[in-house]
Scaffold this active site. Structure first.
Site, PDB file in Angstrom:
ATOM      1  N   GLU A 243     -32.252 -10.282 -56.718  1.00 14.16           N
ATOM      2  CA  GLU A 243     -33.175  -9.672 -58.416  1.00 14.16           C
ATOM      3  C   GLU A 243     -33.493 -10.800 -58.945  1.00 14.16           C
ATOM      4  OE1 GLU A 243     -33.250  -7.061 -59.425  1.00 14.16           O
ATOM      5  OE2 GLU A 243     -31.766  -5.400 -58.275  1.00 14.16           O
ATOM      6  N   CYS A 277     -36.809 -11.323 -67.536  1.00 14.19           N
ATOM      7  CA  CYS A 277     -37.471 -11.082 -65.713  1.00 14.19           C
ATOM      8  C   CYS A 277     -38.378 -10.074 -66.132  1.00 14.19           C
ATOM      9  CB  CYS A 277     -36.681 -10.511 -65.134  1.00 14.19           C
ATOM     10  SG  CYS A 277     -35.487  -9.030 -65.130  1.00 14.19           S
TER      11      CYS A 277
HETATM   12  P1  NDP Z   1     -31.565 -19.446 -61.094  1.00 10.71           P
HETATM   13  O1  NDP Z   1     -32.188 -18.850 -60.060  1.00 10.71           O
HETATM   14  O2  NDP Z   1     -31.489 -20.812 -61.750  1.00 10.71           O
HETATM   15  O3  NDP Z   1     -29.619 -19.434 -61.934  1.00 10.71           O
HETATM   16  C1  NDP Z   1     -29.237 -18.384 -61.358  1.00 10.71           C
HETATM   17  C2  NDP Z   1     -27.747 -18.098 -60.902  1.00 10.71           C
HETATM   18  O4  NDP Z   1     -27.422 -18.913 -59.986  1.00 10.71           O
HETATM   19  C3  NDP Z   1     -27.615 -18.842 -62.001  1.00 10.71           C
HETATM   20  O5  NDP Z   1     -26.158 -18.663 -62.414  1.00 10.71           O
HETATM   21  C4  NDP Z   1     -26.983 -20.670 -60.985  1.00 10.71           C
HETATM   22  O6  NDP Z   1     -26.083 -21.286 -61.797  1.00 10.71           O
HETATM   23  C5  NDP Z   1     -26.605 -20.617 -60.254  1.00 10.71           C
HETATM   24  N1  NDP Z   1     -27.286 -20.792 -59.088  1.00 10.71           N
HETATM   25  C6  NDP Z   1     -27.533 -22.387 -58.952  1.00 10.71           C
HETATM   26  N2  NDP Z   1     -27.660 -22.774 -57.541  1.00 10.71           N
HETATM   27  C7  NDP Z   1     -27.421 -22.067 -57.446  1.00 10.71           C
HETATM   28  C8  NDP Z   1     -27.097 -22.406 -55.792  1.00 10.71           C
HETATM   29  N3  NDP Z   1     -27.503 -23.886 -55.179  1.00 10.71           N
HETATM   30  N4  NDP Z   1     -25.976 -21.738 -55.108  1.00 10.71           N
HETATM   31  C9  NDP Z   1     -25.110 -20.271 -55.930  1.00 10.71           C
HETATM   32  N5  NDP Z   1     -25.879 -20.176 -57.295  1.00 10.71           N
HETATM   33  C10 NDP Z   1     -26.926 -21.174 -57.500  1.00 10.71           C
HETATM   34  O7  NDP Z   1     -32.412 -18.969 -62.960  1.00 10.71           O
HETATM   35  P2  NDP Z   1     -32.194 -19.036 -64.345  1.00 10.71           P
HETATM   36  O8  NDP Z   1     -30.448 -19.137 -64.509  1.00 10.71           O
HETATM   37  O9  NDP Z   1     -32.922 -19.863 -64.964  1.00 10.71           O
HETATM   38  O10 NDP Z   1     -32.532 -17.308 -64.584  1.00 10.71           O
HETATM   39  C11 NDP Z   1     -33.686 -17.225 -65.125  1.00 10.71           C
HETATM   40  C12 NDP Z   1     -34.569 -16.330 -63.549  1.00 10.71           C
HETATM   41  O11 NDP Z   1     -33.536 -15.521 -63.360  1.00 10.71           O
HETATM   42  C13 NDP Z   1     -35.850 -16.201 -64.099  1.00 10.71           C
HETATM   43  O12 NDP Z   1     -36.334 -16.182 -62.689  1.00 10.71           O
HETATM   44  C14 NDP Z   1     -35.469 -14.329 -63.803  1.00 10.71           C
HETATM   45  O13 NDP Z   1     -37.022 -13.020 -63.777  1.00 10.71           O
HETATM   46  C15 NDP Z   1     -34.750 -14.281 -62.927  1.00 10.71           C
HETATM   47  N6  NDP Z   1     -33.929 -12.624 -63.480  1.00 10.71           N
HETATM   48  C16 NDP Z   1     -34.765 -11.851 -62.983  1.00 10.71           C
HETATM   49  C17 NDP Z   1     -33.714 -10.511 -62.967  1.00 10.71           C
HETATM   50  C18 NDP Z   1     -34.420  -8.958 -62.362  1.00 10.71           C
HETATM   51  O14 NDP Z   1     -33.658  -8.135 -62.347  1.00 10.71           O
HETATM   52  N7  NDP Z   1     -35.123  -9.255 -61.348  1.00 10.71           N
HETATM   53  C19 NDP Z   1     -32.892  -9.624 -64.266  1.00 10.71           C
HETATM   54  C20 NDP Z   1     -32.642 -11.838 -64.871  1.00 10.71           C
HETATM   55  C21 NDP Z   1     -33.288 -12.627 -64.709  1.00 10.71           C
HETATM   56  P3  NDP Z   1     -26.281 -22.937 -63.461  1.00 10.71           P
HETATM   57  O15 NDP Z   1     -26.811 -20.858 -64.310  1.00 10.71           O
HETATM   58  O16 NDP Z   1     -24.782 -22.677 -63.276  1.00 10.71           O
HETATM   59  O17 NDP Z   1     -26.869 -23.620 -62.595  1.00 10.71           O
END
Ligand code: NDP
Length: 499
Positions: A243, A277
């Site tokens: 997602e 998002c």
């Molecule tokens: P990120 O991609 O930065 O992070 C998402 C999650 O992945 C966080 O929990 C993060 O941890 C974790 N993460 C980071 N690096 C890794 C890795 N190498 N391996 C596994 N997990 C990892 O996204 P954001 O948290 O900034 O969220 C915003 C984004 O999410 C936007 O692009 C938004 O559009 C999208 N989004 C999509 C939705 C959908 O349903 N399509 C709904 C809501 C948001 P940590 O934060 O601890 O770094």
């Protein structure tokens, strides 16, 4: 047992702070690969009993969980408010949506996933054929910070209802909400307490979850991280649900209710400081309505008051780095000839509600996800041009169409390259639990919510049972030599007339 406190004194911790004030919301352990493996192990132990409960007993326990969330909605919303900076009322709305999905998933799991008989067809007419959807075991859920309840619950509720245990890794920016959700589960469902685990930490903890041998990894976040998650999951052939982000467009057609479209565009773009998002980031308005639409939007935006106090329309950006992205997109749009007609300022984490006109399609503000309270409005000849521009973006999460012609709007909605589209409103599909939620292209693949969301966390299992033997067994070395000719004749009779 929650992983939280016990080992936190001897290992690194992460501190969650309120974006509005910088106040500490909580301190959480950074779980390493061993911790994650232990959590997955506990979830795996719990998964068999949880699956064994069957649909009705799981439904009762999911109801107890949603009851607890509903009763404690203000407490949870307050935590969401403190940890993300969003207004309390928006957080209540988020909790309400999550509770609704829990209800739907629990109520419909049996109908969607339960064992059913299917027609065996001609070749297996002497067999009974069964289809059922079995749980995957443990589902890993990695969530973002922007909707820390609603978004992970779209996976958690449906995965649990399908009979899986879940290990949640909340964003490092919203660990308190993730831990709260798991603690509330333990209290509400004590006899299946381990079916929902939480691990906290940053990207490395998430990466460890990808490699921990879960049955599926449900990821919500950016496309960049999604690619890393897929690569890590590929090592163990762990299937993934992606997602990812969006660049959602609204099409305003000649016959649209312009005031309603403007109101929806402003909410869709600015609520939650644009950190949605499925938020509206760009509008394509036809020449017939463009001037009126811009005037309506500008007037509404000028009345918005962002901030931290009561009554603020939206709060500060949850992450400081996100304010930098917004600033970069603004600068790029202006350098490329765009005009600001409202807002345009970024002070610390507070971004003024911003409306941009005349921004070229090649600009970052139109191409990339901004994730801030900004909106580009572009004049187009007609709705077909609007659709072509909408569909030219690599993202394809959601979008909206405004038109008074039902047939025209539905046609545009169907042809929009997105997983979800609202007609004459924004974001509504997210509030309909029966509808699947997910994107195409750079917005990812797989679906949460609805029947598809339940099936997403299962594997289809096919079973046949011979009811009686046939005199001639086609799948045997003992079949007579003429069996193939007889079969070919039957096939010609049944199918051969079709040209
Ligand atoms: P990120 O991609 O930065 O992070 C998402 C999650 O992945 C966080 O929990 C993060 O941890 C974790 N993460 C980071 N690096 C890794 C890795 N190498 N391996 C596994 N997990 C990892 O996204 P954001 O948290 O900034 O969220 C915003 C984004 O999410 C936007 O692009 C938004 O559009 C999208 N989004 C999509 C939705 C959908 O349903 N399509 C709904 C809501 C948001 P940590 O934060 O601890 O770094």
């Amino acid at each position: 047992m929650s992983l939280g406190a016990a080992r936190s004194t001897t290992r690194p911790t992460l501190t969650s702070t309120a974006p509005a004030s910088g106040a500490v919301v909580g301190e959480f352990p950074v779980h390493d690969a061993d911790d994650v493996a232990a959590a997955v192990g506990r979830a795996r132990d719990a998964a068999a009993a949880w699956a064994g409960l069957g649909f009705d007993d799981r439904r009762r326990r999911l109801a107890a969980y949603r009851g607890a969330l509903a009763r404690r909605a203000h407490e949870l919303a307050d935590l969401v408010h403190r940890e993300t900076g969003k207004p309390h009322a928006d957080a209540v709305l988020e909790v309400t949506l999550a509770v609704d999905h829990l209800a739907w998933a629990g109520r419909h799991a049996r109908r969607v996933l339960g064992r059913r008989r299917v027609a065996p067809g001609l070749l297996a007419a002497n067999h009974a054929a069964w289809l059922e959807y079995q749980p995957l075991g443990v589902v890993g859920v990695i969530g973002p910070w922007n909707y820390p309840v609603f978004t992970p619950m779209g996976s958690i509720a449906y995965a649990l209802a399908a009979g899986n245990a879940v290990v949640l890794k909340p964003s490092e920016h919203t660990p308190a909400v993730g831990v709260w959700l798991a603690d509330a589960w333990r209290t509400a469902v004590p006899d299946a307490a381990d079916a929902l685990q939480v691990v906290t930490g940053a990207g490395e903890t998430g990466a460890a979850l990808c490699r921990a041998g879960v049955g599926k990894l449900a990821f919500t976040g950016s496309a960049a991280t999604g690619r890393r998650v897929m690569a890590a999951c590929a090592e163990t052939l762990t299937p993934v649900l992606m997602e990812l982000g969006g660049k959602d467009a609204m099409i305003v057609d000649d016959d649209a209710d312009v005031a309603a479209a403007a109101s929806a565009a402003v909410w869709g773009a600015m609520s939650n400081a644009g950190q949605t998002c499925i938020g509206i980031e760009r509008v394509y308005a036809t020449s017939a309505v463009y001037d009126r639409f811009v005037a309506e939007v500008t007037e509404r935006v000028r009345g918005l008051r962002p901030g931290t106090g009561d009554g603020a329309a939206y709060g500060p950006m949850t992450m400081a780095a996100q304010a930098d992205v917004v600033r970069r997109h603004l600068d790029d749009a202006l350098a490329a000839g765009g005009r600001v007609v409202a807002g345009g300022t970024v002070e610390g984490r507070l971004v003024a509600p911003t409306v941009l006109l005349d921004v070229p399609e090649t600009s970052a503000a139109v191409r990339e996800e901004t994730f801030g309270p900004t909106l580009t409005i572009t004049r187009v000849r007609d709705a077909e041009e609007a659709l072509a521009r909408t569909n030219a973006n690599p993202h394809g999460l959601a979008g909206a169409v405004f038109s008074r012609s039902r047939a025209r709007a539905m046609d545009l909605a169907r042809r929009m390259r997105s997983g979800m589209t609202s007609v004459n409103s924004v974001l509504t599909f997210a509030a309909v639990p029966a509808l699947p939620f997910g994107g195409v292209g750079d917005s990812g693949f797989g679906r949460i919510h609805g029947a598809d969301g339940l099936r997403e966390f299962t594997r289809a299992k096919a079973i046949t049972r011979q009811r009686f033997p046939l005199p001639v067994d086609l799948m045997s070395f003992t079949r007579p030599a003429g069996a193939a000719d007889a079969l070919a004749r039957v096939m010609t009779l049944v199918h051969g007339r079709h040209r």
